[in-house]
Design an enzyme around this catalytic site. Structure first.
Site, mmCIF file in Angstrom:
data_model
loop_
_atom_site.group_PDB
_atom_site.id
_atom_site.type_symbol
_atom_site.label_atom_id
_atom_site.label_comp_id
_atom_site.label_asym_id
_atom_site.label_seq_id
_atom_site.Cartn_x
_atom_site.Cartn_y
_atom_site.Cartn_z
ATOM 1 N N GLU A 11 4.900 10.696 -4.972
ATOM 2 C CA GLU A 11 5.122 10.666 -3.527
ATOM 3 C C GLU A 11 4.018 11.405 -2.766
ATOM 4 O O GLU A 11 3.773 11.130 -1.595
ATOM 5 C CB GLU A 11 6.486 11.277 -3.199
ATOM 6 C CG GLU A 11 7.661 10.473 -3.722
ATOM 7 C CD GLU A 11 8.995 11.165 -3.544
ATOM 8 O OE1 GLU A 11 10.027 10.473 -3.483
ATOM 9 O OE2 GLU A 11 9.018 12.421 -3.473
ATOM 10 N N GLY A 78 17.447 6.485 -0.500
ATOM 11 C CA GLY A 78 18.278 5.294 -0.558
ATOM 12 C C GLY A 78 18.788 4.952 0.827
ATOM 13 O O GLY A 78 19.156 5.842 1.604
ATOM 14 N N VAL A 166 22.637 9.171 -5.699
ATOM 15 C CA VAL A 166 23.592 8.162 -5.242
ATOM 16 C C VAL A 166 23.085 6.784 -5.661
ATOM 17 O O VAL A 166 22.107 6.278 -5.118
ATOM 18 C CB VAL A 166 23.771 8.242 -3.715
ATOM 19 C CG1 VAL A 166 24.722 7.146 -3.236
ATOM 20 C CG2 VAL A 166 24.295 9.616 -3.315
ATOM 21 N N MET A 187 17.786 13.943 -1.825
ATOM 22 C CA MET A 187 18.249 15.131 -2.526
ATOM 23 C C MET A 187 17.584 16.437 -2.091
ATOM 24 O O MET A 187 17.844 17.470 -2.703
ATOM 25 C CB MET A 187 18.071 14.951 -4.041
ATOM 26 C CG MET A 187 18.844 13.775 -4.611
ATOM 27 S SD MET A 187 18.607 13.545 -6.392
ATOM 28 C CE MET A 187 19.439 14.993 -7.047
ATOM 29 N N GLU A 188 16.738 16.406 -1.046
ATOM 30 C CA GLU A 188 16.000 17.626 -0.699
ATOM 31 C C GLU A 188 15.930 17.960 0.787
ATOM 32 O O GLU A 188 15.847 19.141 1.156
ATOM 33 C CB GLU A 188 14.545 17.528 -1.205
ATOM 34 C CG GLU A 188 14.387 17.401 -2.704
ATOM 35 C CD GLU A 188 14.506 15.968 -3.191
ATOM 36 O OE1 GLU A 188 14.830 15.778 -4.377
ATOM 37 O OE2 GLU A 188 14.279 15.036 -2.374
ATOM 38 N N ASP A 211 15.755 1.521 -2.013
ATOM 39 C CA ASP A 211 16.874 0.678 -2.429
ATOM 40 C C ASP A 211 18.054 0.947 -1.511
ATOM 41 O O ASP A 211 17.944 1.741 -0.569
ATOM 42 C CB ASP A 211 17.249 0.961 -3.896
ATOM 43 C CG ASP A 211 17.535 2.442 -4.130
ATOM 44 O OD1 ASP A 211 18.544 2.943 -3.619
ATOM 45 O OD2 ASP A 211 16.720 3.103 -4.804
#
Length: 245
Positions: A11, A78, A166, A187-188, A211
């Site tokens: 990333e 997501g 997820v 998640m961050e 996604d």
């Protein structure tokens, strides 16, 4: 100095390459984290990997808050919003920890030390990222069409974070039910937000959607990181930096 943070090496890879072309990077290791300082678009920057999850992100943000005047996080997420699909970019107007629940002492999602559930991103930095997102997703990318992502859009709104990946319809449906206005999950970001808000450091978050946060991911994730998320992260940062305060 503006900090640019991502959770995964891929990333951040294209941003690091762009910075290295502008000026040599110097690397300093602090508390197990590598911080790469240099120049990007004529601005002093520090590039850092946070690692995955809220604890890793918070510890990295705490170190960055001691040296950076602002923090920008980029990466993947997501999609949860009805109109948010793979290849889109979501810029966070506010962030929330969907797995934080201190009831009955506090209401669900409230960070006790802040008395907030939704932590607002810095308006000026967010405006710069939003303007950059509009430019970046409007660029013609034949490679995206080849991946089935021919018509990307950008969105501004709520991003939820938690220490769970997820990837099932049950989990994503539950988040949409509990947070009807949520656009994306990762998640961050909310951990970065909590630390920066506490430290008084402006922050902003932009995520490329990989996604729909369920079992039906459309494309190979490592390929998406290399061919979509990394170039998007680079282009978002390079476009936004001249507009950042």
């Amino acid at each position: 100095m503006i900090a640019i943070v991502a959770a995964l090496p891929d990333e951040l890879a294209a941003i690091r390459t762009a910075a290295a072309l502008e000026a040599p990077l110097s690397t300093r290791r602090v508390a197990g984290r590598d911080f790469h300082t240099g120049r990007l678009c004529g601005r002093d920057v520090v590039l850092a990997l946070s690692g995955v999850g809220k604890v890793a992100a918070a510890s990295t943000a705490t170190l960055l808050a001691q040296q950076a005047s602002a923090v920008i996080m980029v990466g993947t997420a997501g999609g949860l919003g009805a109109s948010v699909g793979p290849g889109d970019v979501v810029v966070a107007s506010e962030l929330l920890q969907h797995d934080l629940d201190a009831r009955p002492l506090w209401e669900r999602w409230v960070v006790p030390s802040l008395e907030l559930a939704r932590i607002p991103a810095d308006r000026a930095l967010t405006a710069a990222l939003a303007a950059a997102a509009e430019v970046v997703v409007g660029q013609h990318r034949p490679d995206l069409a080849a991946l089935g992502l021919a018509d990307p859009h950008w969105h501004l709104g709520l991003v939820a974070s938690g220490d769970v990946f997820v990837a099932t319809s049950e989990l994503s449906d539950a988040l949409r039910r509990d947070l009807p206005d949520v656009l994306a999950v990762e998640m961050e970001g909310a951990a970065i937000a909590q630390v920066c808000h506490t430290a008084g450091v402006p922050f902003a978050v932009a995520r490329t959607i990989s996604d729909r946060a369920d079992a039906d991911a459309l494309i190979d994730f490592p390929k998406f990181l290399r061919e979509v998320a990394a170039p998007y992260a680079r282009d978002l940062v390079l476009t936004a930096l001249p507009w950042c305060p």
